[in-house]
Enzyme design. Structure first.
Site, PDB file in Angstrom:
ATOM      1  N   CYS A 381       0.836  -1.200   0.000  1.00 50.07           N
ATOM      2  CA  CYS A 381       0.000   0.000   0.000  1.00 50.07           C
ATOM      3  C   CYS A 381       0.877   1.257   0.000  1.00 50.07           C
ATOM      4  CB  CYS A 381      -0.993  -0.029   1.152  1.00 50.07           C
ATOM      5  SG  CYS A 381      -2.425   0.991   0.813  1.00 50.07           S
ATOM      6  N   HIS A 507      -3.410  -4.846   0.255  1.00 53.13           N
ATOM      7  CA  HIS A 507      -2.815  -5.398   1.482  1.00 53.13           C
ATOM      8  C   HIS A 507      -2.872  -6.917   1.456  1.00 53.13           C
ATOM      9  CE1 HIS A 507      -2.461  -1.669   3.884  1.00 53.13           C
ATOM     10  NE2 HIS A 507      -3.500  -1.267   3.181  1.00 53.13           N
ATOM     11  N   GLU A 509      -1.323  -8.951   3.197  1.00 54.01           N
ATOM     12  CA  GLU A 509      -1.139  -9.542   4.535  1.00 54.01           C
ATOM     13  C   GLU A 509      -2.453 -10.016   5.163  1.00 54.01           C
ATOM     14  OE1 GLU A 509      -0.762  -6.341   3.765  1.00 54.01           O
ATOM     15  OE2 GLU A 509      -1.298  -4.979   5.405  1.00 54.01           O
TER      16      GLU A 509
HETATM   17  N1  GLN Z   1      -1.979   6.856   2.902  1.00 54.36           N
HETATM   18  C1  GLN Z   1      -2.033   6.128   1.681  1.00 54.36           C
HETATM   19  C2  GLN Z   1      -3.376   6.276   0.968  1.00 54.36           C
HETATM   20  O1  GLN Z   1      -4.351   6.647   1.566  1.00 54.36           O
HETATM   21  C3  GLN Z   1      -1.707   4.674   1.905  1.00 54.36           C
HETATM   22  C4  GLN Z   1      -2.732   3.945   2.692  1.00 54.36           C
HETATM   23  C5  GLN Z   1      -2.246   2.654   3.264  1.00 54.36           C
HETATM   24  O2  GLN Z   1      -1.053   2.379   3.283  1.00 54.36           O
HETATM   25  N2  GLN Z   1      -3.157   1.847   3.779  1.00 54.36           N
HETATM   26  O3  GLN Z   1      -3.477   6.009  -0.200  1.00 54.36           O
END
Ligand code: GLN
Length: 537
Positions: A381, A507, A509
């Site tokens: 992410c 994600h 994970e």
């Molecule tokens: N802050 C970033 C976004 O909103 C990444 C979000 C995250 O890593 N879950 O796109």
């Protein structure tokens, strides 16, 4: 339908979620279908807007629900399917009750905690029981017995048990039996008091799971049994695990917890075969290989903040018969002391998700270090956004390139707000959330690892790769290995001339399990292990 209610007393952080999940593992291996739900007494509608420092990780489900991290334990330990309805907070209950009141559904009655709030909680138990078509529903009540907030939930399960009838409900209470050094003894008084607290509100637990640092001897078990009005064999010891949380199911099996639950609930079920689980533990305790992975984050002091990431790394280790030592690195340390000092000796670097500007530059330095030193890199992410910014600045020479999240006036917004996020002003539940399909590019390392071209992974973000820069990146060897099926959103990237440099906007994970390690983590650990093997540091 049978019901298990799990409560906790004495202190928080006893691992109720883990115990509930481990019990689920044992019951599943007895051939039973198990469903879970978690009640959280706080007033937030969901944990999505809470700081990781306050609440640990936000666990995202397929349907996009932002839930408590205990739901992560349920999914990792069992085959259960969870949706937003499996995590109920006081905030949601009150929101529902107040909506009904405004609609006039209560026909002028005084709206009260009993019966209106407690009925709403019971409705949810019935709803999950019906939908799940499970044999057993395990309901965990968050918080500690004695807290004001938890009372409506405890009252609701007391009433529920009354209706469900004898032999259909079991109350399992988790307590703590501290070891007092000065006395050289384990002490049972807090357990007695927390059981007394439960009995005061009409709940008599039939099973006590006692967390302790040292074994409970026969006398202590007898004492707890006598003073807490619990059968001797129902005093279960859950001693601190030595190596891994995945030992807990085996430990509880030795204590015959699953057998006991089946007896209380009049369930006939075969003895569980846990040999596959024993094999997992063997790999965790005595792995053939070892590797050290650096996780570069900003909520490093708190173990729970990257819970699923740490677990998925361990699963990747299991898949490679490789013990992983996770080095938790505060990204600001890299800013202060430089990467050579802080990142030395690592087999690979992982940059997990995150929000807000603090620590971002340190993560960018870490991504650069991994790229230049041919060190395996996995970005999740924010970790993909970081890799993009680093490449823009240091390979494409786009000075000041950034994400508009951190620098709204950057001359090169290589990461920018998603179109459908531009109008959003409400905070809770408004990100791009949940499972989305992703098309993997032919010949990419990602497709090779997954062994598939179409995958589904869970998302939680507002920003994305800015398509205006795609061509420039591509020409320089930055591979867009995964996109949304319409090709519009970049979901995965990788570097061609690098042993392992992969990042995803999603994600992964959240979908890894000890007995089903996620392909990206499996590949990452394999690469890290190869890296140190061929190039001793
Ligand atoms: N802050 C970033 C976004 O909103 C990444 C979000 C995250 O890593 N879950 O796109």
């Amino acid at each position: 339908m049978k019901y298990i209610f799990v409560t906790g007393g004495v202190v928080s952080s006893l691992g109720k979620g883990l115990t509930a999940a481990a019990l689920g593992t044992l019951l599943e291996n007895r051939g039973l279908k198990v469903a879970f739900q978690k009640f959280d007494p706080y007033l937030n509608v969901d944990p999505g807007t809470m700081s990781p420092f306050q609440h640990g990780e936000v666990y995202v489900l397929d349907d996009g629900a932002e839930t408590d991290l205990d739901l992560g334990h349920y999914e990792r330990f069992t085959n259960t399917n969870l949706t937003r309805y499996n995590n109920l907070t006081s905030g949601q209950v009150y929101q529902k009750v107040l909506d009904k009141e405004r609609r006039g559904d209560y026909l002028g009655k005084t709206v009260q905690v009993i019966p209106h709030v407690t009925d709403e909680i019971q409705n949810r138990i019935h709803q999950i029981a019906e939908q799940s078509k499970a044999d057993v529903l395990i309901t965990e009540i968050g918080g500690t017995t004695g807290d004001i907030e938890g009372l409506p939930f405890l009252e609701a399960i007391r009433e529920f048990a009354l209706d469900a009838g004898v032999g259909n409900v079991v109350f399992l209470h988790m307590t703590y039996v501290p070891f007092i050094k000065a006395a050289g003894e384990l002490k049972t008084k807090p357990t007695q008091q927390s059981v007394a607290k439960l009995r005061e509100i009409g709940i008599t637990p039939q099973i006590l799971v006692c967390r302790c640092e040292r074994p409970l001897n026969k006398e202590l078990r007898q004492k707890i049994s006598l003073f807490c009005n619990v059968a001797y064999e129902a005093v279960i010891e859950e001693i601190d695990v030595e190596h891994s949380i995945y030992e807990v199911p085996l430990m509880l099996q030795r204590e015959r917890l699953d057998e006991l639950v089946c007896k209380f609930l009049h369930m006939e079920a075969k003895v569980p075969d846990m040999s596959h689980w024993q094999d997992i533990i063997r790999k965790l305790i005595a792995p053939q290989h070892r590797v050290r992975i650096g996780v570069v984050g900003k909520y490093i002091e708190l173990n729970d903040a990257y819970k699923s990431v740490y677990e998925a790394i361990i699963h990747g280790g299991i898949a490679n018969d490789c013990g992983v030592e996770i080095e938790k690195i505060e990204s600001e340390e890299i800013e202060k002391f430089g990467p050579d000092k802080v990142l030395k000796g690592l087999g690979g670097i992982l940059v997990p998700g995150g929000f807000g500007e603090r620590g971002v530059e340190g993560k960018i330095i870490a991504a650069q270090y991994a790229r230049e030193k041919n060190l395996p890199y996995l970005g999740l992410c924010l970790g993909m956004q970081i890799a993009t910014i680093e490449f823009a600045r240091n390979v494409l020479g786009l000075k000041g390139a950034h994400s508009t999240e951190f620098d709204p006036n950057t001359p090169h917004p290589v990461i920018a707000l998603l179109d459908d996020q531009k109008q959003v002003s409400q905070k809770g539940g408004t990100m791009r959330l949940g499972s989305q399909p992703c098309q993997l590019a032919m010949g990419s390392r990602a497709a090779h690892l997954y062994g598939a071209f179409l995958i589904n992974e869970r998302h939680r973000h507002r920003y994305e790769f800015n398509n205006a820069y795609r061509e420039k990146f591509e020409q320089a060897g930055f591979v867009f290995s995964g996109t949304s099926p319409d090709g519009k959103l970049v979901e995965m990237i990788e570097l061609k001339e690098h042993p392992f440099y992969i990042a995803s906007q999603f994600h992964p994970e959240f979908k890894s399990k000890p007995n089903k390690p996620h392909p990206l983590f499996k590949g990452f650990i394999a690469a890290c292990h190869t890296h140190i093997h061929h190039k001793p540091l």
